[in-house]
Scaffold this active site. Structure first.
Site, PDB file in Angstrom:
ATOM      1  N   LEU A  61       0.804  -1.234   0.000  1.00 12.21           N
ATOM      2  CA  LEU A  61       0.000   0.000   0.000  1.00 12.21           C
ATOM      3  C   LEU A  61       0.835   1.281   0.000  1.00 12.21           C
ATOM      4  CD1 LEU A  61      -2.866  -0.519   2.611  1.00 12.21           C
ATOM      5  CD2 LEU A  61      -3.149  -0.154   0.165  1.00 12.21           C
ATOM      6  N   LEU A  82      -9.374  -3.778   1.197  1.00 14.40           N
ATOM      7  CA  LEU A  82      -9.426  -4.320   2.562  1.00 14.40           C
ATOM      8  C   LEU A  82      -8.064  -4.257   3.244  1.00 14.40           C
ATOM      9  CD1 LEU A  82     -11.591  -7.529   1.947  1.00 14.40           C
ATOM     10  CD2 LEU A  82     -12.340  -5.177   2.247  1.00 14.40           C
ATOM     11  N   ALA A  84      -4.988  -3.107   5.213  1.00 15.92           N
ATOM     12  CA  ALA A  84      -4.741  -2.056   6.204  1.00 15.92           C
ATOM     13  C   ALA A  84      -3.927  -2.615   7.355  1.00 15.92           C
ATOM     14  CB  ALA A  84      -6.067  -1.521   6.760  1.00 15.92           C
ATOM     15  N   TYR A  97       3.413   4.752  10.323  1.00 17.09           N
ATOM     16  CA  TYR A  97       3.195   3.676   9.349  1.00 17.09           C
ATOM     17  C   TYR A  97       1.688   3.448   9.145  1.00 17.09           C
ATOM     18  CZ  TYR A  97       2.606  -0.840   7.320  1.00 17.09           C
ATOM     19  OH  TYR A  97       2.175  -1.845   6.499  1.00 17.09           O
ATOM     20  N   SER A 127     -14.453   1.876   9.367  1.00 15.81           N
ATOM     21  CA  SER A 127     -14.580   1.152  10.639  1.00 15.81           C
ATOM     22  C   SER A 127     -15.403   1.900  11.680  1.00 15.81           C
ATOM     23  CB  SER A 127     -13.169   0.943  11.193  1.00 15.81           C
ATOM     24  OG  SER A 127     -13.209   0.568  12.537  1.00 15.81           O
ATOM     25  N   GLU A 129     -14.595   2.090  14.561  1.00 17.02           N
ATOM     26  CA  GLU A 129     -13.627   2.786  15.424  1.00 17.02           C
ATOM     27  C   GLU A 129     -13.635   4.295  15.152  1.00 17.02           C
ATOM     28  OE1 GLU A 129     -11.086   1.838  17.887  1.00 17.02           O
ATOM     29  OE2 GLU A 129     -12.619   0.319  18.080  1.00 17.02           O
ATOM     30  N   TYR A 151      -5.128   4.570  14.383  1.00 16.49           N
ATOM     31  CA  TYR A 151      -5.842   3.726  13.408  1.00 16.49           C
ATOM     32  C   TYR A 151      -7.159   4.393  13.009  1.00 16.49           C
ATOM     33  CZ  TYR A 151      -8.966   0.002  11.757  1.00 16.49           C
ATOM     34  OH  TYR A 151      -9.877  -0.733  11.024  1.00 16.49           O
TER      35      TYR A 151
END
Ligand code: NAP
Ligand code: F7E
Length: 345
Positions: A61, A82, A84, A97, A127, A129, A151
């Site tokens: 990525l 998808l 990650a 990162y 997400s 999250e 994240y």
């Protein structure tokens, strides 16, 4: 009729495996991207028996040249992003990162689509999250984001850049805001699979106890196999839109562990104070579950419950597997692996 071509980034992960299985069954030609490493992580594709049906391509990525090369080579009808760095805990240790992969990685794919072929459809794995600290109400597509980890913040960027490329360039780009979904193929670093695999190992005499961080976090846990159906449906929609996928039911980590322990055959009683609770097996008097502060996060999300009414109404999507069934599925699978003497991975 020409077979539809899909590119799934992150094919070696949990969702990559289930989605690939679904698309193969629907007659797609599936290309799946993996990261080059000394030991390839293909066990999920092997467990589902689909490794031979997938064309593997290497893609990192962080490397835009990889993305361009692969997209030009395959010219897919649909891209499911998808891939990650998906472990929230690790994002506190590797925030830069994580941002490069989970935020800028999305932009690199979208920029390539814009330059190469704007007709390629794009799915972004967003997400729950992103909602972060949200009190105790059910969350939907209109709920406010209050991300609590590097994240989650990177995922907020990925989400909005997807919306932006849809609005600015007319690309069919959609974002699925998925609540936690688990399965026998879940990585053992995530709490559900850590619980099921460790309890089975303890019962087999290979481990002593299960150490956990925040017992009281509550999550809306569904089954990954159900969720990839929702992802595919979003990509077949007339208009590209964003959807929440969730079960609408939440449980604590402690409830999950308690139920899993019962299913493995332990007879637990909880002891100690709230900050140092531990669980003892009444039959053997051994400590089975105990607290380890090292698993606490600098900032955690205490409660997440989703409302997927929009996905139900517009896509006809609804999860089938309930909480108890999910725990059972995971325990049974880990027990089978343990009986065969396989390493639980
Ligand atoms: P997963 O099991 O951790 O899989 C992640 C995949 O991404 C793996 O194939 C991994 O490859 C790949 N990857 C990681 N970093 C990469 C990089 N720099 N370049 C290329 N590939 C890279 O995650 P999952 O549970 O299947 O989740 C799929 C996606 O949905 C992720 O984007 C995750 O953030 C998101 N999501 C998951 C959930 C959930 O509950 N599962 C909920 C909401 C959103 P390796 O095998 O080489 O590590
Ligand atoms: O943690 C608590 C932990 O790591 C769940 C990813 O797929 O779903 C996942 O993120 C909760 C947290 O998942 C341990 O503090 C207690 O409150 O299983 P998890 P997550 O952070 O919810 C979302 C939707 C994603 O998008 C992510 O990619 O459990 N917890 N004790 C623990 N968690 C772990 N991992 N290990 C423990 O020992």
């Amino acid at each position: 009729m020409k077979k539809k071509i899909a590119l799934i980034t992150g094919i070696t992960g949990q969702d990559g495996a289930y989605l690939a299985n679904l698309l193969i069954n629907k007659g797609y030609k599936v290309f799946g991207s993996y990261r080059r490493s000394s030991s390839l992580n293909l066990w999920r594709l092997e467990e589902l028996g689909i490794l031979e049906s997938i064309e593997l391509v290497s893609l990192e990525l962080l490397e835009k040249s990889n993305i361009e090369r692969i997209i030009k080579l395959i010219n897919p009808d649909e891209i499911y992003n998808l891939a990650a760095q998906s472990f929230v805990s690790l994002s506190f240790e590797n925030p830069i990162y994580t941002a490069q992969a989970d935020a800028l990685g999305v932009l690199k794919i979208l920029e390539t689509i814009r330059a190469v072929n704007k007709k390629i459809k794009f799915y972004q794995a967003s997400s729950s999250e992103m909602f972060g600290e949200a009190n105790s109400k059910k969350l939907n597509e209109d709920s406010r984001f209050h991300p609590r980890s590097p994240y989650a913040i990177a995922k907020v960027f990925g989400h909005y850049i997807t919306v932006n490329y849809r609005e600015a360039y007319g690309i069919f780009a959609c974002s699925g805001i998925l609540f936690n979904h688990e399965s026998p193929l879940r990585g053992t670093e995530f709490v559900t699979r850590k619980i099921t695999s460790t309890l089975v190992e303890i019962q087999a005499g290979r481990k002593k106890n299960l150490e956990l961080g925040n017992y009281y976090a509550r999550r809306d846990w569904g089954f990954a196999g159900d969720f990839v159906e929702g992802i595919w449906k979003m990509m077949q929609n007339k208009q590209p839109k964003d959807y929440v996928l969730a079960t609408g039911e939440e449980h604590s980590v402690k409830e999950f562990a308690d139920l899993a322990a019962k299913m493995v055959g332990f007879n637990l009683t909880w002891k100690g104070s709230k900050h140092n609770e531990y669980a003892v097996d009444k039959n053997t008097n051994k400590i089975i579950i105990k607290k380890n502060q090292e698993y606490n996060r600098p900032a955690d999300v205490s409660f997440l419950k989703g409302d997927s009414t929009k996905a139900k109404k517009e896509l006809g999507w609804k999860p089938k597997v309930k909480f108890k069934e999910l725990v059972k599925l995971m325990i049974e699978n880990d027990k089978k692996k343990s009986l065969k003497g396989k390493i639980i991975q």
